[in-house]
Write a protein that holds these residues in place. Structure first.
Motif, PDB file in Angstrom:
ATOM      1  N   SER A  76       0.844  -1.195   0.000  1.00 17.06           N
ATOM      2  CA  SER A  76       0.000   0.000   0.000  1.00 17.06           C
ATOM      3  C   SER A  76       0.881   1.247   0.000  1.00 17.06           C
ATOM      4  O   SER A  76       1.709   1.430   0.895  1.00 17.06           O
ATOM      5  CB  SER A  76      -0.903  -0.008   1.237  1.00 17.06           C
ATOM      6  OG  SER A  76      -1.733   1.109   1.267  1.00 17.06           O
ATOM      7  N   VAL A  77       0.701   2.098  -1.015  1.00 14.98           N
ATOM      8  CA  VAL A  77       1.512   3.305  -1.176  1.00 14.98           C
ATOM      9  C   VAL A  77       0.616   4.528  -1.034  1.00 14.98           C
ATOM     10  O   VAL A  77      -0.345   4.695  -1.789  1.00 14.98           O
ATOM     11  CB  VAL A  77       2.231   3.322  -2.538  1.00 14.98           C
ATOM     12  CG1 VAL A  77       3.112   4.561  -2.660  1.00 14.98           C
ATOM     13  CG2 VAL A  77       3.051   2.052  -2.733  1.00 14.98           C
ATOM     14  N   THR A  78       0.955   5.418  -0.072  1.00 12.57           N
ATOM     15  CA  THR A  78       0.176   6.626   0.194  1.00 12.57           C
ATOM     16  C   THR A  78       1.096   7.838   0.146  1.00 12.57           C
ATOM     17  O   THR A  78       2.153   7.835   0.788  1.00 12.57           O
ATOM     18  CB  THR A  78      -0.501   6.544   1.578  1.00 12.57           C
ATOM     19  OG1 THR A  78      -1.290   5.358   1.643  1.00 12.57           O
ATOM     20  CG2 THR A  78      -1.377   7.760   1.832  1.00 12.57           C
ATOM     21  N   PRO A  79       0.723   8.899  -0.593  1.00 12.54           N
ATOM     22  CA  PRO A  79       1.600  10.073  -0.673  1.00 12.54           C
ATOM     23  C   PRO A  79       1.643  10.834   0.645  1.00 12.54           C
ATOM     24  O   PRO A  79       0.711  10.768   1.455  1.00 12.54           O
ATOM     25  CB  PRO A  79       0.944  10.909  -1.776  1.00 12.54           C
ATOM     26  CG  PRO A  79      -0.497  10.502  -1.753  1.00 12.54           C
ATOM     27  CD  PRO A  79      -0.499   9.054  -1.394  1.00 12.54           C
ATOM     28  N   ALA A 100       5.049  16.843  -0.754  1.00  8.75           N
ATOM     29  CA  ALA A 100       5.955  16.825  -1.898  1.00  8.75           C
ATOM     30  C   ALA A 100       7.401  16.884  -1.424  1.00  8.75           C
ATOM     31  O   ALA A 100       7.756  17.651  -0.539  1.00  8.75           O
ATOM     32  CB  ALA A 100       5.652  18.000  -2.821  1.00  8.75           C
ATOM     33  N   GLY A 101       8.214  16.025  -2.010  1.00  8.43           N
ATOM     34  CA  GLY A 101       9.625  15.955  -1.649  1.00  8.43           C
ATOM     35  C   GLY A 101       9.929  14.991  -0.510  1.00  8.43           C
ATOM     36  O   GLY A 101      11.096  14.724  -0.217  1.00  8.43           O
ATOM     37  N   LYS A 102       8.889  14.459   0.108  1.00 11.44           N
ATOM     38  CA  LYS A 102       9.070  13.529   1.221  1.00 11.44           C
ATOM     39  C   LYS A 102       8.839  12.091   0.736  1.00 11.44           C
ATOM     40  O   LYS A 102       8.156  11.851  -0.251  1.00 11.44           O
ATOM     41  CB  LYS A 102       8.073  13.840   2.341  1.00 11.44           C
ATOM     42  CG  LYS A 102       8.212  15.241   2.922  1.00 11.44           C
ATOM     43  CD  LYS A 102       9.498  15.383   3.702  1.00 11.44           C
ATOM     44  CE  LYS A 102       9.569  16.750   4.389  1.00 11.44           C
ATOM     45  NZ  LYS A 102      10.838  16.898   5.154  1.00 11.44           N
ATOM     46  N   PRO A 103       9.403  11.126   1.462  1.00 11.38           N
ATOM     47  CA  PRO A 103       9.124   9.726   1.117  1.00 11.38           C
ATOM     48  C   PRO A 103       7.643   9.417   1.300  1.00 11.38           C
ATOM     49  O   PRO A 103       6.996   9.919   2.222  1.00 11.38           O
ATOM     50  CB  PRO A 103       9.985   8.931   2.110  1.00 11.38           C
ATOM     51  CG  PRO A 103      11.033   9.887   2.575  1.00 11.38           C
ATOM     52  CD  PRO A 103      10.404  11.243   2.558  1.00 11.38           C
ATOM     53  N   ALA A 104       7.118   8.609   0.417  1.00 18.33           N
ATOM     54  CA  ALA A 104       5.735   8.154   0.553  1.00 18.33           C
ATOM     55  C   ALA A 104       5.664   7.074   1.628  1.00 18.33           C
ATOM     56  O   ALA A 104       6.661   6.442   1.967  1.00 18.33           O
ATOM     57  CB  ALA A 104       5.233   7.611  -0.777  1.00 18.33           C
ATOM     58  N   SER A 105       4.470   6.897   2.166  1.00 18.43           N
ATOM     59  CA  SER A 105       4.242   5.810   3.118  1.00 18.43           C
ATOM     60  C   SER A 105       4.022   4.520   2.335  1.00 18.43           C
ATOM     61  O   SER A 105       3.115   4.439   1.508  1.00 18.43           O
ATOM     62  CB  SER A 105       3.028   6.114   3.988  1.00 18.43           C
ATOM     63  OG  SER A 105       2.642   4.975   4.733  1.00 18.43           O
ATOM     64  N   VAL A 106       4.863   3.528   2.589  1.00 22.68           N
ATOM     65  CA  VAL A 106       4.756   2.228   1.919  1.00 22.68           C
ATOM     66  C   VAL A 106       4.681   1.151   2.995  1.00 22.68           C
ATOM     67  O   VAL A 106       5.627   0.976   3.763  1.00 22.68           O
ATOM     68  CB  VAL A 106       5.940   1.965   0.976  1.00 22.68           C
ATOM     69  CG1 VAL A 106       5.745   0.638   0.239  1.00 22.68           C
ATOM     70  CG2 VAL A 106       6.107   3.106  -0.017  1.00 22.68           C
ATOM     71  N   VAL A 107       3.562   0.451   3.063  1.00 16.96           N
ATOM     72  CA  VAL A 107       3.363  -0.565   4.099  1.00 16.96           C
ATOM     73  C   VAL A 107       2.736  -1.808   3.479  1.00 16.96           C
ATOM     74  O   VAL A 107       2.177  -1.764   2.378  1.00 16.96           O
ATOM     75  CB  VAL A 107       2.468  -0.056   5.247  1.00 16.96           C
ATOM     76  CG1 VAL A 107       3.110   1.127   5.950  1.00 16.96           C
ATOM     77  CG2 VAL A 107       1.081   0.320   4.715  1.00 16.96           C
ATOM     78  N   LEU A 108       2.842  -2.906   4.201  1.00 19.40           N
ATOM     79  CA  LEU A 108       2.157  -4.134   3.819  1.00 19.40           C
ATOM     80  C   LEU A 108       0.830  -4.218   4.552  1.00 19.40           C
ATOM     81  O   LEU A 108       0.730  -3.870   5.725  1.00 19.40           O
ATOM     82  CB  LEU A 108       3.017  -5.357   4.172  1.00 19.40           C
ATOM     83  CG  LEU A 108       4.355  -5.509   3.458  1.00 19.40           C
ATOM     84  CD1 LEU A 108       5.064  -6.761   3.951  1.00 19.40           C
ATOM     85  CD2 LEU A 108       4.183  -5.553   1.942  1.00 19.40           C
ATOM     86  N   GLU A 109      -0.182  -4.697   3.860  1.00 16.72           N
ATOM     87  CA  GLU A 109      -1.490  -4.920   4.476  1.00 16.72           C
ATOM     88  C   GLU A 109      -1.939  -6.341   4.147  1.00 16.72           C
ATOM     89  O   GLU A 109      -2.169  -6.659   2.976  1.00 16.72           O
ATOM     90  CB  GLU A 109      -2.517  -3.909   3.963  1.00 16.72           C
ATOM     91  CG  GLU A 109      -2.238  -2.483   4.384  1.00 16.72           C
ATOM     92  CD  GLU A 109      -3.325  -1.529   3.937  1.00 16.72           C
ATOM     93  OE1 GLU A 109      -4.231  -1.972   3.185  1.00 16.72           O
ATOM     94  OE2 GLU A 109      -3.292  -0.360   4.333  1.00 16.72           O
ATOM     95  N   ILE A 148       7.650 -10.954   5.725  1.00 19.10           N
ATOM     96  CA  ILE A 148       7.965 -10.496   4.372  1.00 19.10           C
ATOM     97  C   ILE A 148       8.726  -9.179   4.466  1.00 19.10           C
ATOM     98  O   ILE A 148       8.136  -8.146   4.816  1.00 19.10           O
ATOM     99  CB  ILE A 148       6.690 -10.304   3.538  1.00 19.10           C
ATOM    100  CG1 ILE A 148       5.898 -11.618   3.451  1.00 19.10           C
ATOM    101  CG2 ILE A 148       7.031  -9.798   2.139  1.00 19.10           C
ATOM    102  CD1 ILE A 148       4.580 -11.498   2.718  1.00 19.10           C
ATOM    103  N   PRO A 149      10.031  -9.175   4.191  1.00 15.77           N
ATOM    104  CA  PRO A 149      10.794  -7.919   4.210  1.00 15.77           C
ATOM    105  C   PRO A 149      10.291  -6.967   3.122  1.00 15.77           C
ATOM    106  O   PRO A 149       9.927  -7.387   2.027  1.00 15.77           O
ATOM    107  CB  PRO A 149      12.237  -8.365   3.925  1.00 15.77           C
ATOM    108  CG  PRO A 149      12.256  -9.837   4.230  1.00 15.77           C
ATOM    109  CD  PRO A 149      10.883 -10.340   3.898  1.00 15.77           C
ATOM    110  N   LEU A 150      10.281  -5.676   3.451  1.00 19.12           N
ATOM    111  CA  LEU A 150       9.815  -4.647   2.520  1.00 19.12           C
ATOM    112  C   LEU A 150      10.882  -3.570   2.393  1.00 19.12           C
ATOM    113  O   LEU A 150      11.343  -3.018   3.396  1.00 19.12           O
ATOM    114  CB  LEU A 150       8.503  -4.041   3.007  1.00 19.12           C
ATOM    115  CG  LEU A 150       7.932  -2.862   2.208  1.00 19.12           C
ATOM    116  CD1 LEU A 150       7.526  -3.312   0.803  1.00 19.12           C
ATOM    117  CD2 LEU A 150       6.735  -2.253   2.928  1.00 19.12           C
ATOM    118  N   VAL A 151      11.291  -3.292   1.167  1.00 16.80           N
ATOM    119  CA  VAL A 151      12.238  -2.214   0.881  1.00 16.80           C
ATOM    120  C   VAL A 151      11.510  -1.178   0.037  1.00 16.80           C
ATOM    121  O   VAL A 151      10.996  -1.492  -1.041  1.00 16.80           O
ATOM    122  CB  VAL A 151      13.485  -2.738   0.127  1.00 16.80           C
ATOM    123  CG1 VAL A 151      14.403  -1.582  -0.240  1.00 16.80           C
ATOM    124  CG2 VAL A 151      14.227  -3.770   0.969  1.00 16.80           C
ATOM    125  N   ALA A 152      11.443   0.050   0.541  1.00 21.24           N
ATOM    126  CA  ALA A 152      10.669   1.092  -0.141  1.00 21.24           C
ATOM    127  C   ALA A 152      11.559   2.263  -0.535  1.00 21.24           C
ATOM    128  O   ALA A 152      12.355   2.762   0.268  1.00 21.24           O
ATOM    129  CB  ALA A 152       9.543   1.574   0.757  1.00 21.24           C
TER     130      ALA A 152
END
Length: 515
Positions: free
Chosen positions: A230-233, A236-245, A251-255
């Motif tokens: 799940s990718v949520t903005p 601007a200029g900041k990392p997006a929120s990337v999480v598993l749902e 499960i390792p996650l690299v964002a």
């Protein structure tokens, strides 16, 4: 007559040789270019023209048989197997190749529904348990491991619990915390020993395996064994929120996704060989959350990791990581999360045609309420074969049960056996729940847009089945004189669009029949 194992081996060999049908899948359009001008060609995805045929009103069994036979003859190729029986009077109204060994597609779920209801009854509930193998001190410290023992619960997802995909593990973690456990010195151990280790049934073709309808099978399953990135903005200029749902430590996650001004998204996802999911790209500030769904390859670890994350989120300290293993016989139960009644899960399975539910219920039927048999295709197939022979009274020589959902290209049923099953279910104590689980013509789920404004609308209750080489419908309809008719319409072949149309017309004709 060949034994069941030999029959399955022959079907496997035919599959390898490409002689068995394939599942319905999206086709890709080829781009045709010319040096002079673009030639407009018919879309490959566009269904062929189907002749307009309407149902007829007949008032004798002879005329009904003639009308239905004329409809099956309209397909240009393929094989039909059909049977219609009056459950009220006990006579056969129509039969064409009733003993033909046919691919059932999702009408196989009728068989799974029946054996599950026969074994458990409509109100049975599965139980996913948390257990401990050590004592709990006065300060809330569990000196040992905490187990999560799977019971093959198909509904361990957000479908029946509010709160999204993580809801079941959050709820179980809440129950554990309410028992005063604040610290686990050992590991969180997942127990999936209720089923065997076969995660993919025989006859599931390779190209199915990354589709959500072909999720892996395990006694410890969560969210239908699907995980979403799940990718949520953000700004601007900041990392997006990337999480598993649901969130899981398995499960390792690299964002590496940044937020940019504006709308739209340019995202790329990749699963590495070690199971790590990597997300890259950008997403606009005006863009909503984007989700990318993956099949979970190791459901037991996935579920165990989600349970560990949920415990930590509730303030329970966990020293160890996750493991898989069997719960000791002397382990003490800490908490249990019970499923909805079986009838509710069967209704969801049949109305939405959920393969994952069918596979778990098929194996659970073999385990039985005493949980004294390992759940597997082999044990479930043996049970279903015995059920058809001793209870339904059907000839089982032409039946092959390679899975519980009908996704396997090795499954074989006969229209006669299906109608006999429908008759048995109609008389069974659990029959009303079985009947009400089926989609209704013109009204619900997979039949919502079919047979509208005809006598079948709101009347016919039946299970659909559709693949690249199968169109099927089996269930019940009430004739105008009140007779309850059980029917099985199975078509195996490539003329699916016409076959589907003819099945609808045959169904409408049954609904308008009276004598």
């Amino acid at each position: 007559m060949f034994s069941r194992k030999i029959r399955i081996a022959i079907l496997v060999a035919l599959t390898v040789c490409g002689a068995t049908p394939t599942i319905l899948e999206a086709q890709t359009r080829r781009r045709t270019t010319t040096t002079r001008r673009r030639v407009r060609r018919p879309s490959r995805n566009r269904p062929p023209a189907v002749p307009i045929v309407r149902y007829t009103t007949v008032r004798s069994s002879g005329d009904l048989a003639s009308a239905l036979g004329g409809l099956t003859g309209r397909t240009r190729s393929g094989t039909w197997g059909t049977m219609v029986v009056s459950l009220t009077r006990g006579d056969t109204l129509f039969a064409e190749n009733p003993g033909g060994e046919m691919l059932p597609a999702s009408t196989m779920k009728l068989l799974t529904s029946a054996i599950a209801l026969e074994r458990f009854g409509p109100n049975y509930q599965f139980s996913t348990d948390a257990l401990r193998d050590g004592p709990v001190g006065p300060d809330g410290t569990l000196n040992g491991n905490l187990y999560i023992r799977g019971d093959g619960d198909p509904a361990l997802s957000g479908k029946f619990l509010p709160g999204g995909p993580s809801a079941p593990m959050n709820r179980l973690a809440d129950l554990v915390a309410q028992q005063g456990i604040k610290h686990v010195t050992g590991s969180i151990i997942g127990d999936a020993s209720g089923f065997d280790d076969q995660k993919v049934p025989q006859g599931w073709l390779t190209r199915y395996l990354q589709a959500s309808y072909a999720a892996r099978v395990s006694a410890l399953s969560l969210n239908e064994n699907l995980v979403a990135v799940s990718v949520t903005p953000s700004a601007a200029g900041k990392p997006a929120s990337v999480v598993l749902e649901p969130s899981t430590s398995a499960i390792p996650l690299v964002a590496n996704v940044r937020t940019v001004a504006g709308g739209g998204a340019r995202l790329g996802f990749r699963k590495r060989g070690d199971g790590t999911i990597q997300a890259n790209g950008s997403i606009g500030t005006r863009t909503g959350t984007r989700n990318y769904v993956y099949i979970v390859e190791d459901p037991a670890s996935f579920t165990t990791g989600a349970f560990r994350i949920a415990l930590i989120a509730r303030g329970v300290k966990v020293d160890g990581d996750i493991q898989l293993g069997k719960t000791p016989a002397n382990a003490a139960k800490v908490a249990s999360l019970r499923s909805p009644p079986l009838a509710s899960m069967i209704a969801a399975m049949n109305r939405e045609s959920i393969n994952h539910y069918a596979e778990l219920l098929f194996r659970n039927a073999a385990r039985g309420p005493n949980r004294d048999v390992e759940g597997s295709v082999e044990t479930a197939s043996t049970l279903l074969d015995d059920f058809f022979a001793t209870k339904v009274g059907a000839d089982t020589s032409g039946l092959v049960f390679a899975d519980g959902s009908g996704l396997s290209v090795l499954d074989r049923v006969t229209p006669r056996a299906q109608v006999q099953l429908l008759g048995y279910a109609h008389r069974a104590s659990w029959g009303p729940w079985f009947h009400s689980s089926l989609p209704v013509a013109g009204d619900s789920e997979l039949l919502r847009r079919r047979m509208r404004n005809t006598p079948a609308e709101g009347n016919l209750h039946a299970k659909t089945g559709t693949t690249n080489d199968v169109v099927a419908l089996a269930g019940y309809v009430t004739a105008v004189n009140g007779e309850v008719l059980a029917f099985s319409f199975l078509y195996n072949g490539r003329d699916r669009w016409i076959a589907k149309s003819m099945i609808d017309v045959m169904s409408e004709t049954l609904a308008s029949f009276g004598r």
